[in-house]
Design a protein around this motif. Structure first.
Motif, PDB file in Angstrom:
ATOM      1  N   GLY A  33     -11.794  32.760  -7.371  1.00  0.00           N
ATOM      2  CA  GLY A  33     -12.615  32.432  -6.204  1.00  0.00           C
ATOM      3  C   GLY A  33     -13.158  31.025  -6.291  1.00  0.00           C
ATOM      4  N   THR A  34     -13.467  30.468  -5.145  1.00  0.00           N
ATOM      5  CA  THR A  34     -14.062  29.134  -5.075  1.00  0.00           C
ATOM      6  C   THR A  34     -15.294  29.183  -4.185  1.00  0.00           C
ATOM      7  OG1 THR A  34     -12.780  28.442  -3.135  1.00  0.00           O
ATOM      8  CG2 THR A  34     -11.778  28.087  -5.306  1.00  0.00           C
ATOM      9  N   LEU A  35     -16.129  28.211  -4.363  1.00  0.00           N
ATOM     10  CA  LEU A  35     -17.322  28.077  -3.528  1.00  0.00           C
ATOM     11  C   LEU A  35     -17.484  26.609  -3.161  1.00  0.00           C
ATOM     12  CD1 LEU A  35     -19.680  29.775  -2.424  1.00  0.00           C
ATOM     13  CD2 LEU A  35     -21.030  28.970  -4.347  1.00  0.00           C
ATOM     14  N   PRO A  36     -17.353  26.253  -1.880  1.00  0.00           N
ATOM     15  CA  PRO A  36     -17.048  27.100  -0.731  1.00  0.00           C
ATOM     16  C   PRO A  36     -15.657  27.742  -0.858  1.00  0.00           C
ATOM     17  CG  PRO A  36     -17.838  24.928  -0.044  1.00  0.00           C
ATOM     18  CD  PRO A  36     -17.530  24.840  -1.493  1.00  0.00           C
ATOM     19  N   THR A  50     -17.656  25.018  -6.918  1.00  0.00           N
ATOM     20  CA  THR A  50     -17.300  25.789  -8.111  1.00  0.00           C
ATOM     21  C   THR A  50     -15.936  26.456  -7.937  1.00  0.00           C
ATOM     22  OG1 THR A  50     -18.356  27.835  -7.366  1.00  0.00           O
ATOM     23  CG2 THR A  50     -19.719  26.276  -8.603  1.00  0.00           C
ATOM     24  N   VAL A  51     -15.268  26.658  -9.074  1.00  0.00           N
ATOM     25  CA  VAL A  51     -14.047  27.470  -9.155  1.00  0.00           C
ATOM     26  C   VAL A  51     -14.264  28.462 -10.288  1.00  0.00           C
ATOM     27  CG1 VAL A  51     -11.542  27.506  -9.444  1.00  0.00           C
ATOM     28  CG2 VAL A  51     -12.656  25.504  -8.416  1.00  0.00           C
ATOM     29  N   SER A  52     -14.121  29.749 -10.009  1.00  0.00           N
ATOM     30  CA  SER A  52     -14.311  30.798 -11.016  1.00  0.00           C
ATOM     31  C   SER A  52     -12.953  31.270 -11.521  1.00  0.00           C
ATOM     32  CB  SER A  52     -15.070  31.990 -10.421  1.00  0.00           C
ATOM     33  OG  SER A  52     -16.296  31.574  -9.859  1.00  0.00           O
ATOM     34  N   PRO A 441     -16.301  34.269  -3.088  1.00  0.00           N
ATOM     35  CA  PRO A 441     -17.629  34.265  -3.697  1.00  0.00           C
ATOM     36  C   PRO A 441     -18.690  33.842  -2.695  1.00  0.00           C
ATOM     37  CG  PRO A 441     -16.413  32.309  -4.328  1.00  0.00           C
ATOM     38  CD  PRO A 441     -15.481  33.140  -3.519  1.00  0.00           C
ATOM     39  N   THR A 442     -19.899  34.220  -2.986  1.00  0.00           N
ATOM     40  CA  THR A 442     -21.034  33.819  -2.158  1.00  0.00           C
ATOM     41  C   THR A 442     -22.149  33.336  -3.071  1.00  0.00           C
ATOM     42  OG1 THR A 442     -21.905  36.075  -2.192  1.00  0.00           O
ATOM     43  CG2 THR A 442     -20.499  35.456  -0.333  1.00  0.00           C
ATOM     44  N   GLU A 443     -22.933  32.409  -2.549  1.00  0.00           N
ATOM     45  CA  GLU A 443     -24.096  31.939  -3.303  1.00  0.00           C
ATOM     46  C   GLU A 443     -25.262  32.894  -3.108  1.00  0.00           C
ATOM     47  OE1 GLU A 443     -24.208  27.104  -3.850  1.00  0.00           O
ATOM     48  OE2 GLU A 443     -25.433  28.047  -2.318  1.00  0.00           O
ATOM     49  N   ARG A 444     -26.001  33.120  -4.198  1.00  0.00           N
ATOM     50  CA  ARG A 444     -27.264  33.855  -4.122  1.00  0.00           C
ATOM     51  C   ARG A 444     -28.367  32.859  -4.458  1.00  0.00           C
ATOM     52  NH1 ARG A 444     -25.462  38.461  -1.624  1.00  0.00           N
ATOM     53  NH2 ARG A 444     -23.711  39.372  -2.772  1.00  0.00           N
ATOM     54  N   ARG A 445     -29.311  32.705  -3.549  1.00  0.00           N
ATOM     55  CA  ARG A 445     -30.354  31.685  -3.728  1.00  0.00           C
ATOM     56  C   ARG A 445     -31.730  32.315  -3.548  1.00  0.00           C
ATOM     57  NH1 ARG A 445     -30.706  25.988  -2.742  1.00  0.00           N
ATOM     58  NH2 ARG A 445     -28.480  26.020  -2.178  1.00  0.00           N
TER      59      ARG A 445
END
Length: 548
Positions: A33-36, A50-52, A441-445
């Protein structure tokens, strides 16, 4: 030191070296997954991309770039922590489409490259394609040659030492022409193994970086190679092979044991890099690999030793030569069984499926190796059950001459098997049939209020179970970053499962504090952050983040 005691010491050294070497039981690194997300349009420019991956990776020295819509390169800092690759632009990204090209190295030293696109505000009318890594055919061919040389030398040296010390009749070993031939062969095999190991060091660095073959001559390649595990493995091979040769040439008491132990260490160093470093269970894969190498060494190096003993002039007595062949044939029969069992176990853990034997280059190379081994087995059986008894009964020179020829043919075909093994190391094993589903993926903030109008933001990405990257930033009421003299203290706790606190070290990244955390369970995690605003003031704030 007796031969049996030396063999036990050598086995202990092999096991110790393999167990102490760091290893992660995973397959080749695969982006999950990547973000975005790839192709996503975001309203505001992200501060970090990011790249996971599904296993820990290392950053390749080249091939990591952030591109704007016009193809120009955007200055950015690439970093890897565990399974997460982070890309931090040095300035806010402009509106339009951007491309991230990345290149990392798996735990088994295989490079993995890829990329993704995203847009800020709206997609651009035109944008560059994700760069495609060029095929490094010359590099892979050179690596296959170097690996073949290393395997031929190290396996041959270990097998020759085993036959000369443990299997050969005493009278044959003391026969001057045979002893001289074995010593010279040991030197040649050690040189061959050392040459292959030395050549493999810069070639591995070039392969990981994606540069062409002529980059082996650059200082940057050697600087990168000096920090790699391939270099350490090569040094072990070269040093141990040298000690083994000195032990075989020495007449001092205990030299035989030293030679056997050193040969075993050189042999075990071959498992320190390669496919088996990325698969598990560790005890199955590494154990099978060691057995596979030891059996192949006895067969290949033993054939070299037997062929030399049968061919030197003036020849030793026929009874001594026949005795060597009889002992070696018995040991080789056991090594063949071990070779087959260990090979099946390795493919079971690495190849995953029978279909991969036909559908992948890795599987087809294994089939080629197997096809080459079959005629060798036929020759070995003919030698053992027909030629050898005839030779022992009649002391017939013609039969001995024919036995010598068939042993040489066996060795020649096994040399082809070693070449196939060198090519096999460069192949990518077939992917697992049960690939996990990939979810964007999604960001958690969360925002946490501190004293005096300050606040801290904690961002978790990709925001699901497993390894996540964490970014912590402290800002004032105007949104400007606040410098901290000491790093904040960060911890995670899952109250529902009574898990934690998991305290995570953080590192400074240009005003943003970064960390990684492995959240094994889904649920509502409690985040605690202690922020050292001054030597006397360190407020502790907590928040909750949902992880799914």
């Amino acid at each position: 030191m007796s031969g049996r005691r030396a063999a036990r010491c050598a086995s202990a050294l092999v096991v110790l070296l393999a167990v102490l070497w760091p290893v992660t039981a995973q397959a080749h690194a695969r982006p999950i997954g990547t973000l975005p997300a790839d192709g996503q349009v975001v309203a505001t420019a992200p501060e970090v991309l990011t790249v996971s991956f599904d296993e820990p990776v290392a950053l390749a020295p080249e091939g990591n770039r952030l591109l704007a819509a016009d193809g120009s390169e955007v200055p950015a800092r690439f970093a890897v922590r565990d399974r997460l690759l982070t890309v931090t632009p040095e300035a806010p990204l402009a509106d339009g489409t951007h491309v991230v090209a990345w290149r990392v190295v798996s735990t088994d030293s295989h490079p993995v490259a890829g990329g993704f696109t995203f847009s800020v505000g709206a997609a651009s009318a035109s944008a560059p394609a994700v760069p495609v890594a060029p095929e490094q055919r010359e590099v892979r061919l050179a690596q296959a040659v170097a690996t073949t040389l290393q395997y031929a030398g190290v396996l041959g040296l270990a097998g020759l030492a085993c036959v000369a010390i443990l299997l050969a009749p005493v009278g044959l070993r003391r026969h001057p022409p045979v002893a001289l031939a074995w010593r010279r062969a040991a030197v040649a095999l050690a040189g061959l193994g050392g040459l292959g190991a030395a050549l493999g060091v810069p070639l591995a660095a070039v392969w990981e970086s994606g540069r062409p073959l002529d980059a082996v001559l650059t200082g940057a390649t050697w600087a990168t190679a000096a920090r790699s595990s391939t270099t350490l493995a090569a040094l072990i091979v070269i040093g141990a092979a040298l000690v083994a040769v000195l032990g075989l040439r020495s007449t001092r008491r205990g030299a035989d044991g030293v030679a056997l132990a050193a040969a075993a260490v050189a042999l075990s160093a071959l498992v320190l890099v390669g496919h088996t470093r990325s698969y598990g269970p560790v005890w199955v894969v590494l154990g099978a690999d060691l057995v596979h190498l030891a059996a192949a060494a006895l067969w290949w190096g033993g054939l070299v030793a037997v062929g030399l003993a049968l061919g030197v002039r003036p020849r030793a007595r026929a009874a001594l030569r026949a005795g060597l062949v009889a002992r070696f044939s018995t040991a080789a029969a056991g090594s063949v069984v071990a070779l087959v069992v260990a090979g099946v176990a390795l493919y079971w853990r690495i190849g995953h499926s029978l279909g991969g034997l036909v559908d992948s280059g890795y599987g087809r190379t294994i089939l080629l190796k197997s096809a080459l081994v079959l005629p060798v087995l036929g020759l070995a059986a003919w030698n053992r059950w027909w030629l050898l008894p005839r030779t022992v009964r009649s002391d017939e020179s013609r039969a001995l001459g024919l036995l010598t020829q068939t042993v040489r043919v066996e060795a020649l075909v096994l040399a082809c098997v070693l070449a196939a093994s060198g090519a096999l190391v460069q192949q990518t094993p077939p992917a697992r049939a049960e690939q996990p589903a990939v979810h964007p993926p999604t960001e958690r903030r969360i925002e946490l209020d501190l004293d005096d109008g300050l606040r801290a933001s904690v961002v978790l990405a990709p925001g699901r179970t497993g390894v996540n990257g964490v970014r912590v930033r402290v800002v004032d009421d105007a949104g400007a970053p606040v410098a901290l003299d000491d790093p904040p203290a960060l911890s995670f706790r899952l109250p529902d499962a009574d898990l934690g606190p998991l305290r995570r070290p953080v590192s400074d990244a240009a005003g943003t504090w970064e960390a990684t955390v492995d959240l094994a369970l889904s649920g509502t995690w409690e985040v605690a952050l202690a922020v050292p605003l001054s030597p006397f003031e360190q407020p502790v704030v907590t928040g909750r983040i949902e992880v799914r």
